[in-house]
Design an enzyme around this catalytic site. Structure first.
Site, PDB file in Angstrom:
ATOM      1  N   CYS A  94      38.001  64.142  38.636  1.00 33.59           N
ATOM      2  CA  CYS A  94      36.609  63.367  38.382  1.00 33.59           C
ATOM      3  C   CYS A  94      37.057  62.086  37.480  1.00 33.59           C
ATOM      4  CB  CYS A  94      35.738  64.381  37.414  1.00 33.59           C
ATOM      5  SG  CYS A  94      36.321  64.510  35.624  1.00 33.59           S
TER       6      CYS A  94
ATOM      7  N   CYS B 240      38.976  62.108  34.429  1.00 33.39           N
ATOM      8  CA  CYS B 240      40.470  62.186  34.529  1.00 33.39           C
ATOM      9  C   CYS B 240      41.025  60.814  34.803  1.00 33.39           C
ATOM     10  CB  CYS B 240      40.643  62.940  35.691  1.00 33.39           C
ATOM     11  SG  CYS B 240      40.265  64.724  35.478  1.00 33.39           S
TER      12      CYS B 240
ATOM     13  N   ASP C 272      35.468  23.413  56.150  1.00 37.67           N
ATOM     14  CA  ASP C 272      36.550  22.107  56.568  1.00 37.67           C
ATOM     15  C   ASP C 272      36.497  22.020  57.894  1.00 37.67           C
ATOM     16  OD1 ASP C 272      38.681  20.374  55.889  1.00 37.67           O
ATOM     17  OD2 ASP C 272      39.571  22.013  56.956  1.00 37.67           O
TER      18      ASP C 272
END
Length: 780
Positions: A26, A29, A452
């Site tokens: 989870c 953890c 560009d």
């Protein structure tokens, strides 16, 4: 992916270590592992629950073994990630799926009859038989023990380290449900149930039996984790394919002898060194980035760029590691090998991006770190509160169990990484690489896209299309002097001039004292003469004006879309040259795609106004910023921002690097320079310019997915715990709801796999803007 690879821009005394973490279940953890690693001096760690990885930047004196010991001391397993298919997490995902499937099958085998029998005995008290309690226990025991063992084992491991996780809540919930049920069935005074029979015993206010609750919690959670594990494998498939795209073996040629006669030696690809020549036959992958030394072939670049059409290569053409040779035999001279290849860099950048967290996700991680103790306290308070309020023990236990079971922070922890993992894989298939979460946030804010010109809107392959010598100067003489100077320059215009000069005037003399003048031209000494070649501005700064016999010709060439340069020696302009660049076939469609997204395209170039407007007209761009020197491009971007516009920049050259970094969103073409790629937020590998709107759409879709995930996860946890504590949620419903919360986040993220690059509807209205979009800046 290598276990340790230097990050771009990392200090030389720092290294990056990638760990595969085992045992995380989870977000709490993941937060705990990250906190433990970050406590080491100089260490910065990011732990990704979705990929079960820890990305650690540490001082060189901190060994990987020390990092592994820190993770293990926190109660989790850890090992160094290994390259491609050897990576332990690749096989671990499959093993996890198989283990979860076996446990889920057993849980279903016992859960179904347990639930059915409980309902029958509840509805029909006369069906009770001697020893019914033992039968319920026999049916529940395999589910609550072996099937639920992953939850108990993880909770026990956490307890040994004086910590807790989601497994702690689940394990306590299952044990509490079973323990209370056994107590209620065998020890509670049954006289209180009266004539109401087994129904009262099973679910009355005095002593509830929750064996089916324990079985349902286990079954629902196993089903949810199985879905998450399978989804994680599926979500990472594209990136795994990309990571494994490198060749495993390579046939290296001996240093002496012609390519066709040199001896071949088969070696592992990781032993190939820069400068060595190697052979690639049809159907084989190119082992490294390099240049074709001999041979011709069509090359399939779809794994890298998403382009389905093969590209023909010949001697002198660059090739990329991981691409596939389709037709002829190639001899390639290795340029970049191992972790220096474009493929390795891209995979590394994407994995680092997957570990990155949004600000709101970091808040979620902090919440998860204290969430489990908070839930345990809430469950205890719920139990005590109901008992003090005079509620029967069974009802109080039911409410406390519901609080334990429903309060899952997994959805919070999965919200961002699950979406980023899926988006990274889908982006890799489309030739789009997202370098970080910042790109996602910026993609929804921009309203202007600055493109560009050379190499981005145009092909960048310049061709000399016009020569205009002055009086008394021959065409060959003009080309000879101009080509000699331009031969020393790397600019696209210079390459076109030098190539044409060599073709027409033969071998060129060398230019002494060569000096490049960025954005203006170049100069050098040829045969004792100071030769200058460049744009008109270069000469006006020197006090020279365009001669009358050249001015009309230059104007006509520029209006036709060509770039003109002037050539002088002996302090006099001797002639002019016209160089033409071709607008990319995809430019107009790409610009239309940007407009459909509500974005204003702007063409930015150092070229003259006439040429810039001709190119812009061909691409469908209304706003033009011309005559911009390389050093001024970043100032132009900041000027647009100061004018209230949020600008993205698309470029490919070294001179685009500062502008890419200054823009809210930088997009670099993968065919561009390393400087541009490092400065950008997203890398676009397809030559097709339509990848630009595709990339922005993907970034926006990913950001929307993350926001929805987080909104759902926060709302779920804010509402679920009070409802459970107040007794509105049955523990079985709580188990199903908690599982569905995480499943929803994973499912919502997996929808990004179906992201389509199709047009986004009709063109969105764009606010009118002057044709010359140059912001109000100081003259440069």
């Amino acid at each position: 992916m290598a276990a340790a690879s230097p990050l771009i821009g990392m200090a030389p005394d720092m290294t990056q270590v990638e760990l595969v973490i085992g045992g995380m279940t989870c977000a709490a953890c993941a937060a705990r592992v990250q906190a433990k690693l970050n406590k080491l001096d100089g260490v910065t760690a990011a732990v990704n629950l979705a990929t079960e990885r820890a990305y650690v930047t540490a001082p060189a004196q901190v060994s990987p073994q020390e990092l592994v010991k820190v993770v293990e001391a926190a109660g989790y397993s850890a090992e160094l990630a290994r390259p491609e298919a050897a990576d332990p997490s690749f096989a671990a995902d499959g093993a996890t799926v198989r283990r979860l499937r076996r446990r889920l099958i057993l849980a279903l085998v016992f859960f179904v009859p347990l639930t059915d029998l409980s309902i029958v005995l509840s509805l029909f008290p006369w069906s009770r038989f001697p020893g019914w309690q033992w039968l319920l226990v026999v049916l529940a025991a395999p589910v609550a023990t072996w099937a639920a063992w992953p939850f108990h084992a993880a909770a026990l491991k956490q307890a040994r380290h004086l910590s807790s996780s989601m497994d702690t809540l689940v394990s306590l919930g299952i044990l509490a449900a079973c323990g209370w049920s056994v107590y209620a069935m065998f020890f509670l005074d049954r006289s209180r149930t009266g004539a109401s029979g087994l129904h009262a015993l099973l679910h009355n206010s005095g002593g509830g039996i929750y064996l089916e609750v324990a079985a349902s919690v286990t079954t629902f959670l196993l089903a949810g984790r199985l879905y998450e594990a399978r989804a994680r494998r599926s979500a990472g498939e594209a990136m795994r394919d990309l990571a494994a795209a490198g060749a495993k073996d390579v046939r290296v040629l001996a240093d002496d002898g012609p390519d066709q006669e040199a001896t071949e030696q088969s070696l592992p690809a990781d032993r190939l060194r820069a400068g060595q020549r190697f052979v690639v036959r049809p159907g084989e992958r190119i082992a490294a980035d390099g240049e074709v030394a001999s041979g011709q072939s069509a090359v399939d670049r779809s794994m890298m760029t998403g382009e389905s059409v093969p590209v023909d290569v010949a001697p002198g053409d660059p090739v990329t590691g991981g691409t596939i040779v389709l037709t002829g035999r190639l001899v390639v001279r290795a340029d970049k090998v191992g972790r220096d290849t474009q493929l390795a860099h891209l995979v590394a950048m994407v994995e680092q991006a997957q570990a990155e967290k949004a600000g709101i996700q970091r808040l979620a991680d902090r919440i998860c770190a204290v969430f489990v103790p908070f839930v345990l306290a809430c469950a205890a308070l719920t139990l005590a509160g109901w008992l003090l309020a005079g509620s029967p023990a069974g009802h109080a236990v039911s409410a406390a169990l519901a609080v334990l079971i429903i309060a899952c922070p997994c959805a919070l922890g999965l919200a961002t990484p699950a979406a980023l993992v899926v988006a990274s894989g889908r982006g890799a298939q489309l030739g789009v690489f997202i370098k970080g979460y910042q790109a996602l946030e910026s993609s929804r804010q921009i309203d202007t896209v600055v493109l560009d010109k050379t190499g981005t809107v145009t092909t960048g392959q310049m061709t000399l299309t016009g020569v205009r010598p002055g009086p008394g100067i021959s065409r060959a003489e003009l080309l000879r002097y101009a080509g000699a100077v331009e031969h020393s320059s790397e600019h696209a215009v210079a390459a076109a001039v030098a190539k044409a000069a060599q073709a027409e005037a033969g071998p060129l003399p060398s230019a002494d004292d060569f000096t490049a003048l960025p954005g203006l031209g170049a100069r050098g000494v040829v045969d004792g003469l100071q030769v200058v070649i460049g744009r008109e501005r270069l000469f006006t700064d020197r006090g020279l004006s365009v001669p009358a016999h050249l001015a009309p010709w230059c104007t006509a060439q520029e209006q036709a879309g060509a770039t003109t340069v002037l050539v002088s020696w002996d302090d006099a302009i001797r002639g002019a040259l016209a160089v033409t660049d071709t607008v990319k076939p995809s430019a107009a469609a790409a610009v239309a795609g940007l407009r459909r997204l509500g974005l204003r395209p702007v063409l930015l170039t150092g070229d003259n106004s006439a040429t810039a407007h001709a190119v812009a007209a061909a691409a469908g761009i209304d706003e033009v910023i011309s005559g911009a020197l390389p050093a001024a491009k970043a100032d132009i971007i900041t000027g647009l921002q100061a004018a209230g516009r949020s600008a993205a920049m698309v470029g490919d050259g070294v001179n685009d690097g500062p502008a890419l970094a200054a823009a809210q969103l930088g997009l670099a073409l993968g065919s561009g320079t390393d400087v541009a790629i490092c400065a950008a937020d997203m890398i676009l590998l397809r030559d097709d310019l339509e990848v630009v709107p595709d990339a922005i759409k993907l970034a926006r879709a990913t950001f929307r997915t993350i926001r929805r995930n987080l909104a759902w996860a926060f709302c779920y946890n804010v509402l679920a715990i009070p409802l459970a504590a107040l007794g509105f949620l049955n523990p079985i419903v709580a188990a199903a709801t908690m599982t569905l919360s995480s499943v929803f986040v994973v499912w919502n993220s997996l929808r990004l796999r179906r992201f389509s690059a199709a047009p986004a509807g009709p063109t969105a209205p764009v606010s009118p803007h002057p044709a010359d979009a140059r912001p109000q800046l100081a003259e440069v």
